[in-house]
Scaffold this active site. Structure first.
Site, PDB file in Angstrom:
ATOM      1  N   GLU A 200       0.818  -1.162  -0.072  1.00  0.00           N
ATOM      2  CA  GLU A 200      -0.031  -0.014   0.024  1.00  0.00           C
ATOM      3  C   GLU A 200       0.896   1.195  -0.206  1.00  0.00           C
ATOM      4  O   GLU A 200       2.109   1.242   0.627  1.00  0.00           O
ATOM      5  CB  GLU A 200      -0.932   0.032   1.359  1.00  0.00           C
ATOM      6  CG  GLU A 200      -2.244  -0.650   1.163  1.00  0.00           C
ATOM      7  CD  GLU A 200      -3.166  -0.282   2.415  1.00  0.00           C
ATOM      8  OE1 GLU A 200      -2.764   0.393   3.210  1.00  0.00           O
ATOM      9  OE2 GLU A 200      -4.096  -1.048   2.592  1.00  0.00           O
ATOM     10  N   HIS A 235      -0.930   1.519  18.431  1.00  0.00           N
ATOM     11  CA  HIS A 235      -1.859   0.688  17.875  1.00  0.00           C
ATOM     12  C   HIS A 235      -2.830   0.650  18.902  1.00  0.00           C
ATOM     13  O   HIS A 235      -4.073  -0.188  18.493  1.00  0.00           O
ATOM     14  CB  HIS A 235      -1.434  -0.336  17.110  1.00  0.00           C
ATOM     15  CG  HIS A 235      -0.417  -0.134  15.956  1.00  0.00           C
ATOM     16  ND1 HIS A 235      -0.730   1.015  15.047  1.00  0.00           N
ATOM     17  CD2 HIS A 235       0.641  -0.401  15.860  1.00  0.00           C
ATOM     18  CE1 HIS A 235       0.236   1.051  14.142  1.00  0.00           C
ATOM     19  NE2 HIS A 235       1.157   0.050  14.744  1.00  0.00           N
ATOM     20  N   ARG A 292     -17.432  -6.586  14.413  1.00  0.00           N
ATOM     21  CA  ARG A 292     -17.903  -6.669  15.864  1.00  0.00           C
ATOM     22  C   ARG A 292     -18.370  -5.536  16.383  1.00  0.00           C
ATOM     23  O   ARG A 292     -17.970  -4.355  15.868  1.00  0.00           O
ATOM     24  CB  ARG A 292     -16.479  -7.200  16.515  1.00  0.00           C
ATOM     25  CG  ARG A 292     -15.552  -6.155  16.481  1.00  0.00           C
ATOM     26  CD  ARG A 292     -14.359  -6.335  17.748  1.00  0.00           C
ATOM     27  NE  ARG A 292     -13.627  -5.323  17.861  1.00  0.00           N
ATOM     28  CZ  ARG A 292     -12.605  -4.704  16.935  1.00  0.00           C
ATOM     29  NH1 ARG A 292     -12.216  -5.895  16.011  1.00  0.00           N
ATOM     30  NH2 ARG A 292     -11.709  -3.820  17.110  1.00  0.00           N
TER      31      ARG A 292
HETATM   32  C1  MV4 Z   1      -1.586   2.760   7.240  1.00  0.00           C
HETATM   33  C2  MV4 Z   1      -0.752   3.859   7.443  1.00  0.00           C
HETATM   34  C3  MV4 Z   1      -0.433   4.675   6.407  1.00  0.00           C
HETATM   35  N1  MV4 Z   1      -0.378   4.385   5.378  1.00  0.00           N
HETATM   36  N2  MV4 Z   1      -1.482   2.423   5.864  1.00  0.00           N
HETATM   37  C4  MV4 Z   1      -1.892   0.960  11.562  1.00  0.00           C
HETATM   38  C5  MV4 Z   1      -2.988   0.039  12.087  1.00  0.00           C
HETATM   39  C6  MV4 Z   1      -3.426  -0.971  10.713  1.00  0.00           C
HETATM   40  N3  MV4 Z   1      -5.007  -0.860  10.992  1.00  0.00           N
HETATM   41  C7  MV4 Z   1      -3.164   0.114   9.862  1.00  0.00           C
HETATM   42  N4  MV4 Z   1      -2.438   1.296  10.308  1.00  0.00           N
HETATM   43  C8  MV4 Z   1      -1.884   2.158   9.330  1.00  0.00           C
HETATM   44  N5  MV4 Z   1      -1.949   2.059   8.266  1.00  0.00           N
HETATM   45  C9  MV4 Z   1      -0.974   3.098   5.073  1.00  0.00           C
HETATM   46  N6  MV4 Z   1      -1.144   2.852   3.677  1.00  0.00           N
HETATM   47  C10 MV4 Z   1      -0.781   4.113   8.935  1.00  0.00           C
HETATM   48  C11 MV4 Z   1      -1.051   3.448   9.970  1.00  0.00           C
HETATM   49  C12 MV4 Z   1      -0.966   3.645  11.167  1.00  0.00           C
HETATM   50  C13 MV4 Z   1      -2.190   3.833  11.878  1.00  0.00           C
HETATM   51  C14 MV4 Z   1      -3.451   3.949  11.301  1.00  0.00           C
HETATM   52  C15 MV4 Z   1      -4.567   4.101  12.303  1.00  0.00           C
HETATM   53  C16 MV4 Z   1      -4.460   4.655  13.467  1.00  0.00           C
HETATM   54  C17 MV4 Z   1      -3.425   4.640  14.036  1.00  0.00           C
HETATM   55  C18 MV4 Z   1      -2.162   4.452  13.379  1.00  0.00           C
HETATM   56  C19 MV4 Z   1      -0.889   4.422  13.814  1.00  0.00           C
HETATM   57  C20 MV4 Z   1       0.434   4.253  13.124  1.00  0.00           C
HETATM   58  C21 MV4 Z   1       0.225   3.888  11.765  1.00  0.00           C
END
Ligand code: MV4
Length: 502
Positions: A200, A235, A292
């Site tokens: 991604e 997270h 959920r």
């Molecule tokens: C990402 C991102 C940036 N770009 N995907 C972290 C948990 C998982 N659910 C997906 N996450 C992320 N995916 C892309 N393409 C940044 C995160 C991320 C994040 C997302 C939601 C809430 C907190 C976060 C903390 C660090 C990184």
């Protein structure tokens, strides 16, 4: 119609589910492990069954034991809460085979959304925006390097079976691509028994904004607006609020439609959450779906005025949704603080142990969903979250003030808690101004770690009692000078108080 629900969970969420059961004249059945013999959910339920040793792998996660109790107790339905078996497709399927109603989606929806690659394929087909990237597992490393160069660095390598941050690698430099792919792959194999990973594009400084949805078994689906969940640490969500301070009416409407389309694409039924990441300009992309009821559901309940557990039970009973999208409104503002038994000053180490004294906050606009009580020993075996404090008010500013009041009124002794850390979040300028993204905690770490000098949640309860007795004499005392490290816009939120020590 469901007459008796087995709640296959523990702690605050088990009690939360049982409360709605009682209001619906449904009997509730608790299950408990060794460590939970004296747990509040056992006392709250109409019946309780012991299901084994303390580790959840030998109790709360053992499908056979849960099914056995459902049969023995005559429960006609099972509510899985969150965590544990809540997103286990085999469990949903097993309930169906046994003729027990699973209060949640079917195995197809759980499986499709549980696998991030199939989720992405389904979302693209449904016209829901996803993060630019691939829809097939990486098989050839040279091919992967080519694709990454096309997408453009930085990218993320993510485990298809992952979620919540597990099996994820950020790649900034070309030289790190292969080690990231291999690292993510082996972590995924280890954690999920599945080494499929995909690519991604990396979204810089994202916001985590999620939409609550409800879908019945007659093809009706609605959304209950968004929750802003960007205040998180490793997270783990720490604070959630609704509405999102960065949302606009136009984007809200679009995202809501996409959230409903996402649910319909997998024939979803029940309560679910569509997670999006957005950039600062509110460009948004589907990230994953949680199939959920979520921890933070109460802020939606308060602002939209809907009992989500009651809705789940009605849907499980095959009833059509009676809520209409056009009738739903966001009323006021709600914030949730998650209270953890952990020591923020010691790298957030879990702090299990016996609660010596506690006083819960009450009053206008406050909801407290918890399960611990004076004398209760918090087990080491489970999540250290002990309760959720939800504050509601007409405006965001008032909701923050109310939350600060409630955190100040919340006293627990005997263990360390995150209350002071949360108080500090409520006075951080970036939070107060509503200008924060998922980097909030790291960006404000020094500020968050400095105590505000006003609160000591570990004072002995006797001192607290005397303090409260003396509050009406406070004006006679010198208020503490405002500390230099206070935020400028503190004036609006300031409180004059002194800590009286004997
Ligand atoms: C990402 C991102 C940036 N770009 N995907 C972290 C948990 C998982 N659910 C997906 N996450 C992320 N995916 C892309 N393409 C940044 C995160 C991320 C994040 C997302 C939601 C809430 C907190 C976060 C903390 C660090 C990184």
């Amino acid at each position: 119609m469901i007459k008796k629900v087995l709640v296959a969970n523990r702690g605050e969420i088990a009690i939360r589910v049982m409360r709605s059961c009682r209001e619906m004249d449904i009997r509730s059945v608790a299950v408990f492990s060794d460590a939970d013999r004296t747990s509040m959910h056992v006392r709250y339920a109409d019946e309780a069954y012991h299901i084994g040793p303390s580790p959840s792998s030998e109790s709360y996660l053992v499908i056979d034991k849960i099914i056995e109790v459902a049969k023995k107790s005559g429960a006609d339905a099972i509510h899985p809460g969150y965590g544990f078996l809540s997103e286990n497709a085999k469990f949903s399927e097993r309930c169906k085979q046994e003729g027990i109603i699973f209060i949640g989606p079917d195995a197809h929806a759980i499986n499709t959304m549980g696998d991030k690659i199939t989720a992405r394929i389904n979302m693209i087909a449904a016209g829901v925006p996803v993060v630019p990237g691939t829809t097939e597992p990486i098989t050839d490393e040279d091919e992967a390097i080519k694709v990454i160069k096309e997408i453009g660095l930085p990218v993320m390598i993510k485990a298809s079976a992952g979620g919540g941050g597990k099996g994820m690698r950020l790649v900034k430099n070309e030289a790190d691509i292969l080690s990231a792919i291999r690292g993510a792959r082996s972590e995924a194999l280890n954690a999920f028994g599945n080494d499929a990973v995909y690519i991604e594009k990396y979204i810089n400084s994202p916001h985590h904004i999620e939409f609550q949805i409800l879908a019945d078994k007659h093809g009706n689906a609605i959304h209950l607006f968004e929750r802003e969940c960007s205040v998180q640490r490793r997270h783990q969500k720490v604070v959630e609020e609704t509405p999102s301070p960065i949302m606009t009416a136009k984007v809200r409407e679009e995202m809501g439609k996409h959230a409903v389309a996402a649910a319909k694409a997998v024939n979803y039924s029940g309560a679910g959450t569509i997670e999006f990441i957005t950039d600062d300009n509110l460009n948004y992309y589907f990230l994953e779906m949680n199939t959920r009821l979520q921890v933070e559901h109460p802020i939606t309940e308060r602002v939209v005025g809907v009992d989500l557990v009651k809705q789940q039970i009605n849907i499980a009973n095959n009833l059509p949704l009676t809520l209409k999208q056009e009738d739903l409104r966001q009323n006021g503002h709600a914030i949730e603080c998650r209270i953890y038994a952990e020591d923020a000053e010691n790298n957030f180490m879990p702090s299990p142990g016996k609660i010596k004294h506690m006083r819960e906050p009450l009053g206008l606009g406050i909801r407290h969903d918890g399960y611990v009580y004076e004398g209760f020993e918090i087990p080491i075996y489970y999540d250290p979250m002990i309760s959720k404090l939800i504050a509601w008010a007409e405006t965001r500013e008032e909701a923050i003030k109310r939350m600060r009041r409630a955190l100040y009124n919340y006293k627990i002794t005997g263990i360390k808690t995150s209350i002071k850390f949360l108080e500090r979040i409520m006075e951080t300028p970036d939070f107060v101004d509503g200008k924060y993204n998922t980097h909030f905690v790291e960006n404000n770490f020094d500020f968050l770690m400095k105590p505000n000098g006003f609160t000591d949640d570990n004072e002995d309860i006797a001192i607290i009692t005397v303090f409260l007795d003396y509050t009406n004499k406070l004006e006679k005392l010198q208020p503490e000078p405002v500390k230099k490290n206070m935020a400028n816009n503190w004036k609006d939120f300031g409180r004059k108080r002194s800590i009286i020590r004997l």
